[in-house]
Design an enzyme around this catalytic site. Structure first.
Site, PDB file in Angstrom:
ATOM      1  N   PRO A   1      22.800 -62.092 -41.979  1.00  0.00           N
ATOM      2  CA  PRO A   1      23.142 -62.371 -40.469  1.00  0.00           C
ATOM      3  C   PRO A   1      22.125 -63.117 -39.798  1.00  0.00           C
ATOM      4  CG  PRO A   1      21.891 -60.292 -40.683  1.00  0.00           C
ATOM      5  CD  PRO A   1      22.162 -60.855 -42.306  1.00  0.00           C
ATOM      6  N   GLY A   2      21.227 -63.848 -40.290  1.00  0.00           N
ATOM      7  CA  GLY A   2      20.696 -64.982 -39.857  1.00  0.00           C
ATOM      8  C   GLY A   2      19.039 -64.688 -39.526  1.00  0.00           C
TER       9      GLY A   2
ATOM     10  N   LYS B   1      16.648 -61.963 -56.798  1.00  0.00           N
ATOM     11  CA  LYS B   1      16.591 -60.592 -57.105  1.00  0.00           C
ATOM     12  C   LYS B   1      16.296 -60.393 -58.426  1.00  0.00           C
ATOM     13  CE  LYS B   1      18.079 -60.767 -52.777  1.00  0.00           C
ATOM     14  NZ  LYS B   1      16.777 -60.647 -51.675  1.00  0.00           N
TER      15      LYS B   1
END
Length: 341
Positions: free
Chosen positions: A212-213, A295
């Site tokens: 989302p930023g 990850k």
């Protein structure tokens, strides 16, 4: 895991890591023929320091002395000062007491705080450098007092210029800005904190998997221009920012219109595919600097990281590669590198 914390051996290297990742650090040190030994949760020692920094190490220092008094009795300050007396005094010291980053280790925080205060009070004030951020420029010596469970105390030292981290025990706690959407912002701040230079005003940054930023927000706050690449939406305040260009496209399909100063990437995607994407950016010289989060799988973490290193260096041409599990990382590592144009 030992039933009780073991005492480190003087002359060897003391390592800290995230609790639960001791076996991964042990394996890295073993592969490097460093003769590792597990001391307790989040603590290991080795005969030597490998040329390639282990990914799962947070901090390392050479052991000067170790105490393990019966019944966990307090070590006299005079004994600690005597052990430190052989250290060079022509350079300033940064003195820090810390605990292992483990459930049991954290219970020793009060003991560590009191010990640091006592040793500081006994040392000449002119010997101590208070501004930790100046430690490398000043050629300072990091002097660590590891206050471990079961009464174990380890004194060690390392040159600030050779240190993995300037934070006590490698725990660089970043402050969470109130407007930040997630832990992602703190991961980025910690990664940038360890670099020789950071993105600044006017720099062009590409943020792959931006939504989302969190990372885009921190980059804009530093004055950078950001191309945020993600099919998902960004926070409304970012879409209105004139220095943010939102490209609603897959990071794997995106190609920049011009080379970027910085490439950033924090995507929850298969690690080898992310590494191949980052290698493409390096191979095509689409960016000069790289900061990315990879990850980790549940199993075979170390072999996977070897493959990631190979892809980024051999296939991507990235230079100065670092792969580290930072304090704000969980089942992931942070990668940094640069590429000459």
């Amino acid at each position: 895991m030992p039933a009780q914390t073991l005492a480190a051996q003087p002359g060897r290297w003391l390592w800290t890591c995230r609790e639960g990742f001791e076996s991964h650090l042990f394996e890295e040190l073993l592969w490097a023929d460093a003769t590792p030994r597990l001391l307790g949760p989040a603590l290991l020692e080795s005969e030597r320091r490998p040329d390639v920094t282990p990914a799962f190490a947070r901090a390392a220092e050479k052991v000067i002395a170790t105490w393990a008094p019966a019944g966990g009795a307090q070590v006299p300050v005079e004994d600690i000062l005597d052990a430190l007396s052989g250290l060079p005094t022509h350079v300033p010291w940064v003195l820090r007491a810390f605990t292992p980053d483990s459930e049991r280790g954290n219970t020793q925080a009060g003991r560590a705080e009191a010990l640091e205060a006592a040793v500081r009070a006994a040392l000449p004030s002119h010997r101590l450098l208070e501004e930790d951020h100046r430690a490398r420029d000043a050629g300072a010596l990091l002097v660590g007092l590891c206050v471990a469970p079961d009464g174990v105390l380890v004194a060690g030292a390392v040159s600030a210029r050779e240190a993995l981290s300037l934070a006590p025990g490698g725990r660089r706690r970043m402050k969470r800005a109130g407007e930040s959407p997630s832990r992602a912002a703190m991961k980025l701040e910690e990664a940038l904190d360890g670099l020789a230079h950071e993105p600044g005003r006017g720099d062009l940054c590409v943020d792959l998997g931006a939504a989302p930023g969190g990372w885009t927000q921190r980059l804009v706050a530093r004055g950078a221009r950001v191309v945020a690449v993600d099919p998902a939406r960004l926070m409304p305040e970012l879409t209105k920012n004139p220095r943010v260009q939102h490209v609603q496209q897959s990071a794997f399909a995106y190609a920049p219109e011009e080379p970027a100063d910085w490439l950033f990437c924090d995507m929850a995607w298969r690690p080898q595919e992310v590494a191949q994407l980052l290698a493409k950016w390096g191979r095509r010289r689409w960016a000069r600097n790289l900061v990315a989060n990879i990850k980790l799988p549940m199993k075979d973490k170390n072999p996977l990281l070897l493959r990631v290193r190979q892809i980024l260096v051999d296939d991507g041409g990235w230079e100065g590669l670092t792969v580290r599990q930072l304090y704000h990382d969980r089942d992931e590592v942070t990668v940094t590198a640069h590429r000459m144009r």
